[in-house]
Scaffold this motif. Structure first.
Motif, PDB file in Angstrom:
ATOM      1  N   PHE A   1     -15.923   9.471  -0.483  1.00 29.22           N
ATOM      2  CA  PHE A   1     -15.109   8.889  -1.552  1.00 29.22           C
ATOM      3  C   PHE A   1     -13.837   8.350  -0.911  1.00 29.22           C
ATOM      4  O   PHE A   1     -13.267   8.983  -0.026  1.00 29.22           O
ATOM      5  N   CYS A   2     -13.412   7.161  -1.347  1.00 31.42           N
ATOM      6  CA  CYS A   2     -12.188   6.580  -0.803  1.00 31.42           C
ATOM      7  C   CYS A   2     -11.387   5.941  -1.933  1.00 31.42           C
ATOM      8  O   CYS A   2     -11.935   5.185  -2.733  1.00 31.42           O
ATOM      9  N   GLU A   3     -10.109   6.266  -1.988  1.00 28.52           N
ATOM     10  CA  GLU A   3      -9.220   5.676  -2.995  1.00 28.52           C
ATOM     11  C   GLU A   3      -8.003   5.116  -2.279  1.00 28.52           C
ATOM     12  O   GLU A   3      -7.382   5.820  -1.472  1.00 28.52           O
ATOM     13  N   VAL A   4      -7.694   3.842  -2.522  1.00 30.13           N
ATOM     14  CA  VAL A   4      -6.507   3.226  -1.911  1.00 30.13           C
ATOM     15  C   VAL A   4      -5.638   2.686  -3.035  1.00 30.13           C
ATOM     16  O   VAL A   4      -6.132   1.987  -3.928  1.00 30.13           O
ATOM     17  N   ALA A   5      -4.351   3.011  -3.001  1.00 24.77           N
ATOM     18  CA  ALA A   5      -3.454   2.604  -4.092  1.00 24.77           C
ATOM     19  C   ALA A   5      -2.231   1.887  -3.557  1.00 24.77           C
ATOM     20  O   ALA A   5      -1.712   2.220  -2.489  1.00 24.77           O
ATOM     21  N   GLY A   6      -1.804   0.879  -4.322  1.00 24.51           N
ATOM     22  CA  GLY A   6      -0.592   0.145  -3.973  1.00 24.51           C
ATOM     23  C   GLY A   6       0.291  -0.040  -5.188  1.00 24.51           C
ATOM     24  O   GLY A   6       0.032   0.531  -6.260  1.00 24.51           O
ATOM     25  N   THR A   7       1.320  -0.887  -5.038  1.00 29.27           N
ATOM     26  CA  THR A   7       2.284  -1.077  -6.124  1.00 29.27           C
ATOM     27  C   THR A   7       1.694  -1.872  -7.287  1.00 29.27           C
ATOM     28  O   THR A   7       2.215  -1.837  -8.387  1.00 29.27           O
ATOM     29  N   LYS A   8       0.573  -2.598  -7.053  1.00 25.35           N
ATOM     30  CA  LYS A   8       0.007  -3.422  -8.134  1.00 25.35           C
ATOM     31  C   LYS A   8      -1.315  -2.909  -8.691  1.00 25.35           C
ATOM     32  O   LYS A   8      -1.792  -3.411  -9.710  1.00 25.35           O
ATOM     33  N   GLY A   9      -1.957  -1.996  -7.952  1.00 25.62           N
ATOM     34  CA  GLY A   9      -3.251  -1.508  -8.430  1.00 25.62           C
ATOM     35  C   GLY A   9      -3.892  -0.610  -7.399  1.00 25.62           C
ATOM     36  O   GLY A   9      -3.343  -0.392  -6.299  1.00 25.62           O
ATOM     37  N   ARG A  10      -5.032  -0.065  -7.747  1.00 28.67           N
ATOM     38  CA  ARG A  10      -5.743   0.796  -6.781  1.00 28.67           C
ATOM     39  C   ARG A  10      -7.228   0.577  -6.923  1.00 28.67           C
ATOM     40  O   ARG A  10      -7.702   0.092  -7.956  1.00 28.67           O
ATOM     41  N   PHE A  11      -7.965   0.907  -5.846  1.00 29.25           N
ATOM     42  CA  PHE A  11      -9.428   0.857  -5.935  1.00 29.25           C
ATOM     43  C   PHE A  11     -10.020   2.179  -5.498  1.00 29.25           C
ATOM     44  O   PHE A  11      -9.372   2.961  -4.775  1.00 29.25           O
ATOM     45  N   THR A  12     -11.256   2.405  -5.947  1.00 31.09           N
ATOM     46  CA  THR A  12     -12.012   3.561  -5.451  1.00 31.09           C
ATOM     47  C   THR A  12     -13.371   3.068  -4.953  1.00 31.09           C
ATOM     48  O   THR A  12     -13.946   2.140  -5.532  1.00 31.09           O
ATOM     49  N   ILE A  13     -13.839   3.660  -3.870  1.00 29.59           N
ATOM     50  CA  ILE A  13     -15.208   3.402  -3.386  1.00 29.59           C
ATOM     51  C   ILE A  13     -15.963   4.718  -3.460  1.00 29.59           C
ATOM     52  O   ILE A  13     -15.520   5.725  -2.897  1.00 29.59           O
ATOM     53  N   ASN A  14     -17.068   4.692  -4.172  1.00 27.09           N
ATOM     54  CA  ASN A  14     -17.879   5.891  -4.315  1.00 27.09           C
ATOM     55  C   ASN A  14     -19.087   5.826  -3.418  1.00 27.09           C
ATOM     56  O   ASN A  14     -19.876   4.879  -3.513  1.00 27.09           O
TER      57      ASN A  14
ATOM     58  N   LEU B   1       0.839  -1.209   0.000  1.00 28.50           N
ATOM     59  CA  LEU B   1       0.000   0.000   0.000  1.00 28.50           C
ATOM     60  C   LEU B   1       0.868   1.251   0.000  1.00 28.50           C
ATOM     61  O   LEU B   1       1.860   1.337   0.731  1.00 28.50           O
ATOM     62  N   LEU B   2       0.453   2.219  -0.819  1.00 30.95           N
ATOM     63  CA  LEU B   2       1.232   3.456  -0.952  1.00 30.95           C
ATOM     64  C   LEU B   2       0.484   4.687  -0.445  1.00 30.95           C
ATOM     65  O   LEU B   2       1.028   5.492   0.283  1.00 30.95           O
ATOM     66  N   PHE B   3      -0.799   4.812  -0.892  1.00 29.05           N
ATOM     67  CA  PHE B   3      -1.532   6.001  -0.426  1.00 29.05           C
ATOM     68  C   PHE B   3      -3.031   5.739  -0.313  1.00 29.05           C
ATOM     69  O   PHE B   3      -3.565   4.802  -0.920  1.00 29.05           O
ATOM     70  N   ILE B   4      -3.680   6.588   0.489  1.00 31.59           N
ATOM     71  CA  ILE B   4      -5.154   6.584   0.588  1.00 31.59           C
ATOM     72  C   ILE B   4      -5.639   8.031   0.499  1.00 31.59           C
ATOM     73  O   ILE B   4      -5.028   8.928   1.090  1.00 31.59           O
ATOM     74  N   ASN B   5      -6.682   8.229  -0.278  1.00 28.61           N
ATOM     75  CA  ASN B   5      -7.364   9.527  -0.332  1.00 28.61           C
ATOM     76  C   ASN B   5      -8.772   9.326   0.165  1.00 28.61           C
ATOM     77  O   ASN B   5      -9.506   8.500  -0.384  1.00 28.61           O
ATOM     78  N   MET B   6      -9.151  10.058   1.179  1.00 29.42           N
ATOM     79  CA  MET B   6     -10.483   9.881   1.774  1.00 29.42           C
ATOM     80  C   MET B   6     -11.175  11.235   1.788  1.00 29.42           C
ATOM     81  O   MET B   6     -10.530  12.258   2.072  1.00 29.42           O
ATOM     82  N   LYS B   7     -12.478  11.206   1.523  1.00 31.53           N
ATOM     83  CA  LYS B   7     -13.254  12.456   1.600  1.00 31.53           C
ATOM     84  C   LYS B   7     -14.578  12.134   2.256  1.00 31.53           C
ATOM     85  O   LYS B   7     -15.241  11.184   1.846  1.00 31.53           O
TER      86      LYS B   7
ATOM     87  N   VAL C   1       1.063   6.671   2.985  1.00 36.10           N
ATOM     88  CA  VAL C   1       0.673   8.041   3.321  1.00 36.10           C
ATOM     89  C   VAL C   1      -0.785   8.258   2.911  1.00 36.10           C
ATOM     90  O   VAL C   1      -1.326   7.492   2.110  1.00 36.10           O
ATOM     91  N   GLY C   2      -1.391   9.303   3.473  1.00 37.18           N
ATOM     92  CA  GLY C   2      -2.804   9.488   3.153  1.00 37.18           C
ATOM     93  C   GLY C   2      -3.275  10.906   3.352  1.00 37.18           C
ATOM     94  O   GLY C   2      -2.568  11.749   3.919  1.00 37.18           O
ATOM     95  N   HIS C   3      -4.486  11.140   2.871  1.00 34.45           N
ATOM     96  CA  HIS C   3      -5.085  12.465   3.003  1.00 34.45           C
ATOM     97  C   HIS C   3      -6.577  12.339   3.280  1.00 34.45           C
ATOM     98  O   HIS C   3      -7.242  11.468   2.708  1.00 34.45           O
ATOM     99  N   LEU C   4      -7.066  13.197   4.167  1.00 38.73           N
ATOM    100  CA  LEU C   4      -8.505  13.252   4.465  1.00 38.73           C
ATOM    101  C   LEU C   4      -8.994  14.671   4.221  1.00 38.73           C
ATOM    102  O   LEU C   4      -8.423  15.632   4.751  1.00 38.73           O
ATOM    103  N   THR C   5     -10.052  14.785   3.410  1.00 39.08           N
ATOM    104  CA  THR C   5     -10.755  16.065   3.285  1.00 39.08           C
ATOM    105  C   THR C   5     -12.088  15.896   3.991  1.00 39.08           C
ATOM    106  O   THR C   5     -12.822  14.933   3.707  1.00 39.08           O
ATOM    107  N   GLY C   6     -12.392  16.808   4.912  1.00 42.90           N
ATOM    108  CA  GLY C   6     -13.659  16.709   5.645  1.00 42.90           C
ATOM    109  C   GLY C   6     -14.383  18.033   5.617  1.00 42.90           C
ATOM    110  O   GLY C   6     -13.753  19.090   5.580  1.00 42.90           O
ATOM    111  N   SER C   7     -15.715  17.974   5.617  1.00 39.14           N
ATOM    112  CA  SER C   7     -16.457  19.236   5.634  1.00 39.14           C
ATOM    113  C   SER C   7     -17.866  19.051   6.178  1.00 39.14           C
ATOM    114  O   SER C   7     -18.506  18.025   5.951  1.00 39.14           O
ATOM    115  N   TYR C   8     -18.307  20.094   6.874  1.00 40.91           N
ATOM    116  CA  TYR C   8     -19.706  20.212   7.297  1.00 40.91           C
ATOM    117  C   TYR C   8     -20.435  21.234   6.406  1.00 40.91           C
ATOM    118  O   TYR C   8     -21.527  21.661   6.735  1.00 40.91           O
ATOM    119  N   ASP C   9     -19.802  21.631   5.299  1.00 43.41           N
ATOM    120  CA  ASP C   9     -20.324  22.743   4.504  1.00 43.41           C
ATOM    121  C   ASP C   9     -20.837  22.324   3.133  1.00 43.41           C
ATOM    122  O   ASP C   9     -21.020  23.168   2.259  1.00 43.41           O
TER     123      ASP C   9
END
Ligand SMILES: NC(=O)c1ccc[n+]([C@@H]2O[C@H](COP(=O)([O-])OP(=O)(O)OC[C@H]3O[C@@H](n4cnc5c(N)ncnc54)[C@H](O)[C@@H]3O)[C@@H](O)[C@H]2O)c1
Length: 341
Positions: free
Chosen positions: A233-246, A147-153, A216-224
């Motif tokens: 939205f969630c994206e997780v990526a590794g050396t062989k592939g990545r997935f997204t959950i909508n 696993l390399l990165f995660i993007n979460m919103k 490493v990872g990032h979270l964007t959060g908002s009440y606005d």
């Protein structure tokens, strides 16, 4: 049959009642709320006894599980009392998120459950969905590689202005739990926050994370934002592939590296979750199944330990914001917790 009582039966407690009542392995046996009029009305729907004093209910009824759906300051200050009392009576407990808005109380709950060998679970429902189960399986099978990165919103509309930290403490137990579910423990965090025009609370946040694994990872959060649109939205990526959950349960896509084919699961085909409220059903049903199977307290999924870990990350994030965006190491959390409470 597992006998369940629900404490706090307003908006969310009503959902607990409904889904326990629908579960063939569970029996809703009693409910409790300080609001007598409310509790009597809800009890009449289910033909169960109602109480406004939890001690009286615990002494009078045969109960295996207590589900705590109280609220309070930052949506979490009222859980501690009923949860501790139920555990003192030896009941397994499921508590709404945040396990507590107060980190010392959250720790006390988890320590007490461990000492008494009680199953303490939290309603971290965003990961109790087929999209997350499949994605987790891909990670465990090694389909993503290292696993390399995660993007979460996670962004909703919530005008609540009762605490500067309401957005972090009340909403982000979910996003951080999902991030930990996929990527493991968090080592360091760094936060920048802003207040939307007209707001007095830190209503939007941008957070960097480093995991113990080195990912490493990032979270964007908002009440606005606007609740009519997808909230997560969630994206997780590794050396062989990545997935997204909508949108939590709606769509999962796997993008393998070096391949022209994608794998896509759609809720309509995959699981047919009928709206966000049914994520509660999946979560509560899992707890009932785990109790039925005799899963030990330390192996409960979405446990008090997980909920506490998410709150610790939140406290570190809050501290980073107070310290003008400083990088905060989770190993300093007990000191930070003392300073923030
Ligand atoms: N998991 C999720 O997706 C999700 C979504 C929304 C809210 N929540 C959580 O659900 C919880 C409840 O939310 P809500 O909107 O229903 O809250 P609410 O404040 O509307 O209702 C809480 C109820 O608990 C009762 N109560 C408080 N203390 C009590 C006690 N000691 N004994 C008996 N009853 C008591 C109150 O009288 C009230 O009726 C909150 O913690 C919130 O964060 C979870």
């Amino acid at each position: 049959m597992i006998k369940v009582a629900v404490v706090g039966v307003n908006h969310i407690g009503k959902l607990h009642c409904r889904f326990y009542n629908e579960n063939p392995d569970a029996q809703l046996v009693a409910i409790c709320d300080l609001n007598k009029e409310l509790v009597e009305k809800v009890a009449a729907n289910y033909g169960v006894p109602s109480y406004s004093d939890l001690t009286v209910m615990l002494k009078s009824e045969e109960i295996d599980v207590v589900s705590v759906a109280t609220g309070g300051f930052e949506n979490g200050s009222h859980h501690y009392g009923p949860a501790m009392l139920a555990m003192k009576y030896g009941k397994d407990v499921l508590v709404e998120k945040p396990i507590s808005n107060n980190i010392s109380e959250a720790k006390e709950m988890v320590d007490y459950a461990r000492k008494q060998k009680i199953r303490l679970a939290c309603n971290l429902n965003h990961r109790f969905v087929p999209t997350a189960y499949i994605a987790k399986e891909w990670i465990e099978k090694g389909d993503l590689g290292t696993l390399l990165f995660i993007n979460m919103k996670l962004t909703i509309e919530n005008p609540n202005e009762t605490s500067p930290w309401i957005h972090m403490r009340a909403l982000h137990p979910h996003s951080i739990d999902v991030m930990r579910y996929f990527c493991g423990d968090v080592r360091r965090v760094q936060a920048f926050m802003t207040k939307a025009p007209g707001r007095t609370v830190w209503s939007t946040a941008s957070i960097n994370m480093e995991f113990e694994s080195g990912a490493v990872g990032h979270l964007t959060g908002s009440y606005d934002m606007d609740n009519r649109h997808p909230i997560e939205f969630c994206e997780v990526a590794g050396t062989k592939g990545r997935f997204t959950i909508n949108d939590v349960y709606n769509e999962l896509t796997f993008y393998p590296h070096k391949s022209q084919e994608l794998k896509m699961y759609k809720n309509s085909v995959l699981s047919g979750i009928n709206g966000f409220n049914e994520t509660f059903k999946h979560r509560l049903d899992t707890f009932i199944q785990e109790i039925k199977k005799g899963v030990s307290p330390k192996n409960i999924t979405g446990s008090g330990v997980d909920a506490l870990a998410a709150q610790e990350v939140i406290e570190a994030i809050i501290y980073s914001q107070i310290e003008n965006g400083k990088v905060i190491d989770l190993k300093d959390i007990s000191e930070i917790g003392k300073q923030l409470q």
